[in-house]
Design an enzyme around this catalytic site. Structure first.
Site: not given
Length: 560
Positions: A119-121, A191, A442, A468
């Site tokens: 995921c993101d970070k 996601c 975000e 986001s």
């Protein structure tokens, strides 16, 4: 072997004793020790299944003659952290992940590394660590979530965020909202749209640090476990050949990453993370190059949230390798670079299919003639601001709008949902940058509220925070310098005219130089929002978004 530092020689008898205390066999200490950095936890849907991925990786390492040693990395779920104080911590964990991985690896003398991420970070944090440590390394992600289904259409988390605004506007019933929240996220994985997590997993594949399929094979597929085993085996080959990240993540590899970024229409957050990774490798970064690459690279995919397709569709159409193969036809990427396969990019994509014309279009018939992202400059953003131009309606590409000014995301969301924002407004959200937030939250709640209320073709948002990857519409973030650094954003007033010209890469506050000077003379910056703990230290050290929001002093050397 580097691990001989902790397991060879008379003086290391105490060290070996500690290994034996954990159940290691003397024969295992004759083999390379492979660090398996696992970001599994029970709070992030993209990470809840990573223990299974880790077991597959470790099986691959054992099969190829190494000894896998697993240790953890933290991870924040941006969706769960969204819209409250928790989001202040999300970006800041990127540095914690890089730093804690460095500490674990150098303290324990690993020979090579497998990074299990999703995921993101977590993805960029681990890539920063890989560049800094420069040990043979390979990445394996947990894979994307499948799209959900609601009212005979594919949906994702971003659909649900927008549904909150739709409910407030009377366009969705409470019963429908409840049904949607049960359907939007059907299982584990990152996601399902081309949001930040999937953007970075695809880019990791393009950079050459992950095997083909890393960015797109769904989390629930057996092929994901096979890829994890292959990653475990492959790291032993990288160790034998001493093929390190510094030999793979070259300046040209970053240009390849930007080109594919543009072709996919990735998250604006990639323009925050790629500079931070480049710094760890001593590579200079110029935001102007983003526009140059965008202008020559057509957008070949129209993925959620900008379009109807999801990452599972991209995988079925041939994935990242098919996109790269199409870009290479016009030499828009350098296909001669080496990757963790130990082969060239051109070898990797040789068997990839041709574009299907739907999920992946051809160079001759793209979705857009330019790439999905653009960097805007002007008096409001001399250090740059980023927009996902491929997700902006034609009506909003060039507009002069009326400023509605808010000093936090929370105030802006309240005004949007309270129907106080009308067509022709530009929502200005400031003091939410890396320093001012702190942590550069975000703004998905804000952008989704605008879209959900049907205003995305009439209202823009600009901020020194970020958006986001699930955001669509005229949402311009990363404004540098940020308001807390005394950027012009700090003196924007209610009712000011702001010109947005995405085709010309411009963002301007339409006031005179004298008016600017007068306003700055009266400016008093607000007190820091966080006055203790990690975020206080983070705010004191973090750079602007235009530099990747890295912690200073910049680290330009690698630990070898």
């Amino acid at each position: 072997m580097r691990s001989d530092l902790v397991k060879k020689g008379l003086e290391r008898a105490p060290h070996r004793s500690l290994f034996y205390a954990m159940g290691y066999h003397p024969a295992e200490l004759e083999k390379p020790l492979i660090g398996v950095v696992n970001s599994a936890n029970e709070i992030v849907p993209g990470h809840v299944h990573l223990h299974q991925i880790a077991e597959a990786v470790k099986a691959g390492v054992y099969a190829a003659g190494g000894v896998p040693v697993e240790f953890p990395a933290i991870g924040v779920c941006d969706g769960i952290a969204m819209g409250h104080q928790g989001m202040k911590y999300s970006l800041a964990t990127r540095e914690l992940i890089a730093d804690s991985t460095e500490a674990m690896v150098l303290a324990h003398g690993f020979d090579a590394l497998v990074f299990i991420t999703n995921c993101d970070k977590i993805v960029p944090g681990m890539l920063m660590a890989a560049g800094r440590l420069d040990l043979p390394s390979v990445f394996i992600s947990g894979g994307p979530m499948l799209a959900g289904e609601f009212q005979d259409r594919a949906v994702s988390l971003s659909t649900l965020f927008e549904a909150v605004g739709a409910y407030k506007a009377g366009r969705l019933t409470e019963e429908e909202l409840n049904e949607l929240e049960m359907a939007a996220c059907p299982g584990c994985g990152s996601c399902s749209g081309m949001f930040t997590a999937n953007s970075m997993n695809c880019i990791t594949e393009v950079l050459g640090m992950a095997l083909p399929g890393n960015g797109t094979i769904p989390a629930v597929m057996a092929a994901r476990l096979r890829l994890a085993k292959e990653a475990g085996m492959k790291v032993m080959e990288l160790l034998a050949k001493d093929l390190r990240p510094s030999k793979i993540m070259s300046p040209q590899a970053f240009r390849n990453a930007l080109a594919v970024d543009m072709a996919l229409g990735c998250s604006t957050n990639t323009i925050l993370h790629l500079p931070a990774i480049a710094v760890e490798l001593g590579i200079d970064w110029d935001l102007n190059e983003v526009n140059a690459i965008s202008q020559r690279t057509p957008q070949l995919c129209n993925l959620s949230p900008a379009g109807p397709h999801h990452v599972e569709d991209l995988d079925k159409a041939g994935g990242i390798q098919a996109v790269m193969k199409e870009l290479a036809k016009d030499k828009l990427i350098d296909a001669g670079l080496v990757t963790v396969t130990t082969k060239k990019i051109s070898d990797n994509f040789a068997a990839a299919p041709s574009p299907d014309g739907k999920v992946i279009r051809t160079l001759e018939e793209p979705y857009h003639s330019e790439g999905g992202l653009a960097v805007l400059f002007g008096n409001l953003a001399p250090g740059g601001a980023v927009v996902k131009q491929g997700a902006v309606a034609p009506e909003m590409q060039k507009r002069t709008l009326r400023a509605r000014v808010f000093d936090s995301e929370d105030e802006a969301v309240e005004a949007i949902l309270g129907e106080k924002i009308v067509p022709g407004d530009v929502v200005v959200i400031r003091f939410e940058g890396p320093k001012g937030g702190p942590g550069m939250r975000e703004m998905l709640a804000a952008t989704s509220a605008v879209a959900g209320m049907g205003l995305d073709k009439d209202v823009a948002l600009i901020t020194d925070g970020r958006f986001s990857g699930a955001t669509r519409g005229a949402s311009i973030g990363h404004i540098s310098p940020e308001a807390m650094e005394g950027g012009l954003l700090a003196v924007v007033q209610e009712g000011d005219s702001i010109e947005i010209d995405i085709p010309e890469n411009r963002l301007e506050l339409l006031i005179s130089a004298q008016e600017q000077e007068d306003r700055f003379a009266k400016l008093e910056l607000p007190e820091p929002k966080i006055k203790s703990g990690y975020l206080l230290r983070y705010a004191a050290q973090v750079s602007s978004a235009g530099e990747g929001a890295i912690l200073k002093p910049e680290r330009k050397g690698r630990n070898k």
